[in-house]
Design a protein around this motif. Sequence first.
Motif, PDB file in Angstrom:
ATOM      1  N   ILE A 117       0.850  -1.191   0.000  1.00 58.97           N
ATOM      2  CA  ILE A 117       0.000   0.000   0.000  1.00 58.97           C
ATOM      3  C   ILE A 117       0.887   1.242   0.000  1.00 58.97           C
ATOM      4  O   ILE A 117       1.752   1.397   0.865  1.00 58.97           O
ATOM      5  CB  ILE A 117      -0.928   0.018   1.232  1.00 58.97           C
ATOM      6  CG1 ILE A 117      -1.840  -1.214   1.230  1.00 58.97           C
ATOM      7  CG2 ILE A 117      -1.749   1.298   1.268  1.00 58.97           C
ATOM      8  CD1 ILE A 117      -2.678  -1.331   2.489  1.00 58.97           C
ATOM      9  N   THR A 152       0.087  -7.497   3.634  1.00 55.42           N
ATOM     10  CA  THR A 152      -0.836  -6.763   2.781  1.00 55.42           C
ATOM     11  C   THR A 152      -0.682  -5.258   2.871  1.00 55.42           C
ATOM     12  O   THR A 152      -1.334  -4.521   2.129  1.00 55.42           O
ATOM     13  CB  THR A 152      -2.291  -7.129   3.128  1.00 55.42           C
ATOM     14  OG1 THR A 152      -2.555  -6.803   4.494  1.00 55.42           O
ATOM     15  CG2 THR A 152      -2.535  -8.605   2.891  1.00 55.42           C
ATOM     16  N   GLY A 154      -0.877  -3.351   5.879  1.00 55.95           N
ATOM     17  CA  GLY A 154      -1.348  -2.755   7.112  1.00 55.95           C
ATOM     18  C   GLY A 154      -0.306  -2.918   8.211  1.00 55.95           C
ATOM     19  O   GLY A 154       0.745  -3.534   8.037  1.00 55.95           O
ATOM     20  N   THR A 169      -9.905   0.984  13.934  1.00 57.91           N
ATOM     21  CA  THR A 169     -10.135   0.710  12.510  1.00 57.91           C
ATOM     22  C   THR A 169     -11.524   1.182  12.143  1.00 57.91           C
ATOM     23  O   THR A 169     -12.436   1.212  12.983  1.00 57.91           O
ATOM     24  CB  THR A 169      -9.994  -0.784  12.199  1.00 57.91           C
ATOM     25  OG1 THR A 169     -10.932  -1.525  12.987  1.00 57.91           O
ATOM     26  CG2 THR A 169      -8.581  -1.264  12.495  1.00 57.91           C
ATOM     27  N   SER A 171     -14.736   0.612   9.527  1.00 62.44           N
ATOM     28  CA  SER A 171     -15.353  -0.371   8.637  1.00 62.44           C
ATOM     29  C   SER A 171     -16.650   0.182   8.066  1.00 62.44           C
ATOM     30  O   SER A 171     -17.175   1.193   8.542  1.00 62.44           O
ATOM     31  CB  SER A 171     -15.626  -1.675   9.383  1.00 62.44           C
ATOM     32  OG  SER A 171     -16.512  -1.448  10.470  1.00 62.44           O
ATOM     33  N   GLU A 257     -16.578   2.410  -1.284  1.00 62.77           N
ATOM     34  CA  GLU A 257     -15.311   2.214  -0.579  1.00 62.77           C
ATOM     35  C   GLU A 257     -15.002   3.399   0.319  1.00 62.77           C
ATOM     36  O   GLU A 257     -15.344   4.539   0.001  1.00 62.77           O
ATOM     37  CB  GLU A 257     -14.162   2.029  -1.570  1.00 62.77           C
ATOM     38  CG  GLU A 257     -14.204   0.752  -2.358  1.00 62.77           C
ATOM     39  CD  GLU A 257     -12.979   0.576  -3.226  1.00 62.77           C
ATOM     40  OE1 GLU A 257     -12.128   1.487  -3.237  1.00 62.77           O
ATOM     41  OE2 GLU A 257     -12.863  -0.463  -3.901  1.00 62.77           O
ATOM     42  N   SER A 259     -11.742   5.483   2.135  1.00 59.29           N
ATOM     43  CA  SER A 259     -10.335   5.738   1.821  1.00 59.29           C
ATOM     44  C   SER A 259      -9.831   6.916   2.651  1.00 59.29           C
ATOM     45  O   SER A 259     -10.609   7.623   3.291  1.00 59.29           O
ATOM     46  CB  SER A 259     -10.162   6.039   0.320  1.00 59.29           C
ATOM     47  OG  SER A 259     -10.846   7.234  -0.033  1.00 59.29           O
ATOM     48  N   ASP A 267     -10.244  -0.951   7.967  1.00 57.57           N
ATOM     49  CA  ASP A 267     -10.444  -2.337   8.391  1.00 57.57           C
ATOM     50  C   ASP A 267     -10.071  -3.263   7.237  1.00 57.57           C
ATOM     51  O   ASP A 267     -10.730  -3.284   6.204  1.00 57.57           O
ATOM     52  CB  ASP A 267     -11.907  -2.542   8.791  1.00 57.57           C
ATOM     53  CG  ASP A 267     -12.175  -3.941   9.313  1.00 57.57           C
ATOM     54  OD1 ASP A 267     -11.263  -4.787   9.274  1.00 57.57           O
ATOM     55  OD2 ASP A 267     -13.319  -4.192   9.747  1.00 57.57           O
ATOM     56  N   GLN A 268      -8.998  -4.032   7.397  1.00 57.89           N
ATOM     57  CA  GLN A 268      -8.497  -4.911   6.344  1.00 57.89           C
ATOM     58  C   GLN A 268      -9.042  -6.332   6.467  1.00 57.89           C
ATOM     59  O   GLN A 268      -8.633  -7.210   5.702  1.00 57.89           O
ATOM     60  CB  GLN A 268      -6.966  -4.956   6.381  1.00 57.89           C
ATOM     61  CG  GLN A 268      -6.295  -3.619   6.167  1.00 57.89           C
ATOM     62  CD  GLN A 268      -6.359  -3.159   4.724  1.00 57.89           C
ATOM     63  OE1 GLN A 268      -6.598  -3.952   3.823  1.00 57.89           O
ATOM     64  NE2 GLN A 268      -6.151  -1.867   4.498  1.00 57.89           N
ATOM     65  N   SER A 269      -9.946  -6.575   7.389  1.00 56.38           N
ATOM     66  CA  SER A 269     -10.460  -7.929   7.572  1.00 56.38           C
ATOM     67  C   SER A 269     -11.333  -8.316   6.378  1.00 56.38           C
ATOM     68  O   SER A 269     -11.837  -7.468   5.645  1.00 56.38           O
ATOM     69  CB  SER A 269     -11.278  -8.017   8.859  1.00 56.38           C
ATOM     70  OG  SER A 269     -12.420  -7.167   8.777  1.00 56.38           O
ATOM     71  N   LYS A 274     -13.305  -6.599   1.722  1.00 54.94           N
ATOM     72  CA  LYS A 274     -12.620  -6.060   2.892  1.00 54.94           C
ATOM     73  C   LYS A 274     -13.602  -5.273   3.754  1.00 54.94           C
ATOM     74  O   LYS A 274     -14.653  -4.814   3.287  1.00 54.94           O
ATOM     75  CB  LYS A 274     -11.451  -5.178   2.463  1.00 54.94           C
ATOM     76  CG  LYS A 274     -10.362  -5.911   1.692  1.00 54.94           C
ATOM     77  CD  LYS A 274      -9.688  -6.980   2.534  1.00 54.94           C
ATOM     78  CE  LYS A 274      -8.538  -7.629   1.800  1.00 54.94           C
ATOM     79  NZ  LYS A 274      -7.898  -8.707   2.601  1.00 54.94           N
TER      80      LYS A 274
END
Length: 583
Positions: A117, A152, A154, A169, A171, A257, A259, A267-269, A274
Motif C-alpha cells: 500500500i 498486505t 497494514g 479501525t 469499517s 469504498e 479511503s 479495516d483490512q479484515s 474487505k
Amino acid sequence: MQPLDSIKAIGIKNREFARMAVITVSGDTPGIIGGGVGDDRYVLNPFLIQPNQQITLSDTLGSNIIQLDGDLEISSSSVTSTAMLLTLSNGAEVTILGADTLQFLTGGDGTTGQGGITQTFANFVTNGLGIAQVPASGAPMVTGGPVTVNETGGTNGGGTGGGQSTLPTVSLAPTNGQTTEGDRGNTIVTFTATLSSASSQQVSVDYATSSSSAQSGVDFLAASGSLVFAPGTTQRTFDVEVVGDTEYEPDEILRVELSNPQGAALDQSGSVIKGFEALHTISDDDNPNDFSQTLNSHFLNSFTFTISGNSAFYSEFFELITLNAVEVIEYLSDFISWNGVLNFVVSFDGPINFGPNGIFTYSAGDGLLPAYGGIAANGQTFAQQESLTGIDENGSDYDLGAYILPNVNGSLTNYGFPLFFDDNPNAYSQQEIPPGHHDFFSIFLHEVLHGMGFWSTAQHDGFGNSAFDDFTVLRNGQYYFEGDAVLDLLGEGLPLATTGSRDHYGFNINGPSPMERGTVFESGNYEQNRWHLGQVELAVLSDMGYLTANEDLLPIVEQPDQTFAFLFSTDRNTSPTYFYDFF
C-alpha cells in the motif's frame, strides 16, 4: 506508480538482484544513503538489515519511495514535521530526512518487486505508525509505540508514546446488502461507517461510490464525501440513491469504498470483501414480458448485437450497420415478445451451404444477404425456441440475423444493387432511399423474420418439417400457411411462394390473392422502398407461439413506401449489448 530508475536495498551485503543497485551498509560506517538524481526505492527488509545498524536516508531529487516490507518490526518511532526515526526490533535505527517529500509503501517484498500500500508521509504516520498526526513545523517531536508491518500493507500496534496505544479501525456496513430498485423514483440506501473503538482525537475518512456492473447515473447516483467522527463517537452514515426503472435486467452490483483515513486505519479484515468496502446488490423486480410494466407498449426484450466474421476491411460501415440493425430489433420489440437473450448478428462470411450435400450454396463474392440462423432439434429455429422457452440450444453461436457476402470486387450489394445504410434510422418515419439502392434496414428485417420462424426445411429433399412447415397445407399445386391466427385474419390460408423458397408468401395460383406484396413476400422490392411489419407477419408468429401486441396499429400487409403516423417513444427503455467481433 511511475517507473523507478533504481531500487536501493538497505542492509544488503554482497547480494545482487535484477534491476537493483546494491549498496553496502555497515554498522560502523553510518554515512548518508541517497541523493541519486533518479526516482529511487529504498527497501527496508527485516531479514537483511543488520542488528544495531545506524542508517540515515536523504534523497530530495526525483520521486522516491521508502518500502517497509512485510514482517518488519518497529519497536518505536519518533516523528517531526519533516523527518522520522524508526527503531527496529533488532536495535537498528533508520533516520529518514526530508520524509515529508517521500512516499511510503508498506507490505510486500521489495527484493522481489512485490508491492503493498502506497501512502503519503502524513498517512503513513497516522495509519502506519499509529500517531494521531504529523506535528506542525517547529512543534515538539511525537513518538509512537511498537508496530509490525503485515504482508498486505497494514500495521498492527502503534500509538503515541503518551496516550492512545492503538488506532481504531474504520469499517463499512452493510458490506453485501441488497436493495430492490423499484419501478420509479429513487430508493435511499444508507451505509454506516463504524470505528472499532472511540477515539480521543477527531477522526475522518472519505467515501465514494464506483461502478461495478451497476452504472453510475443509470442505476444509481454517484456519491462521495468525507465523514468526520467527533472525539468519542463511533458511527457516521451517508446515503446513496438507487434509480428505479421498468427495464428487465440482471441484478447489478454497486461498489462503495472508504479511503484516506485520518486518525484511524482501514479495516483490512475479510478475504473477498474487505471491511472498508461494500458490494451492494441492486435487485431487479421487472418482468420481461409483463405488458403492464412497459413504456408505450414496448416489450422489454433482452438482446445482443454483434458484427462478426471477416469484417475488419468494412469497419467504416460498423456504426451504420449497428444503427440500422438495432433499430430493427427495437422496432420488433414494439410488437413481439421473447424470453432469454437473443443474440443477433451481421456476419461477413462464406461459403454457406444449405440443404443435403450443399445443394444451395452462398459464397463470399455473391453480393447477397441471406438469413443467419438454424433449426433446433424440435423443428423450431434456435431463436424461436429460445424466445418461447428461454432455452439457448445453440450455445455460444448467434441466434439470428443476416450474412453480408460482399461482391468479388469488395463492394456491398444485394443482387447487384448497392446497399443503402440509413444514418438516422427510424422505423416510423419516411426515408428517401436513393434510386438504384437496396435498403439494408428492410433486408435485415426480412432476414430476421426468417430467423424468428419463417423457415422451411421441408422444401429441401431429405429434410423433415420445421415448425413453420407444420402449419402448411398443399392444395392444387401450392402450399398455404393455415394457422388459426392467419385464418382469422385473412379468412383463408396464406399462399406461399411457388418459386424460390417456400418460407415466403407469394401470389395465389388458385384464385385471387388475399394480399399484394409485403415484407416477407417472395420477391421483396427493396429498391427505393422501406418495408415494415404488417398484421400478417404478426399472425404467423402468433401461430408459432409468440406473444404479440399492437396489431391494430398496422395494416394487413404493408405496401411499398407506406408510412405511419403512429410513433412510439424514442426512449424504448431497453439495455442491449453491442459487440464488434471480427478477424
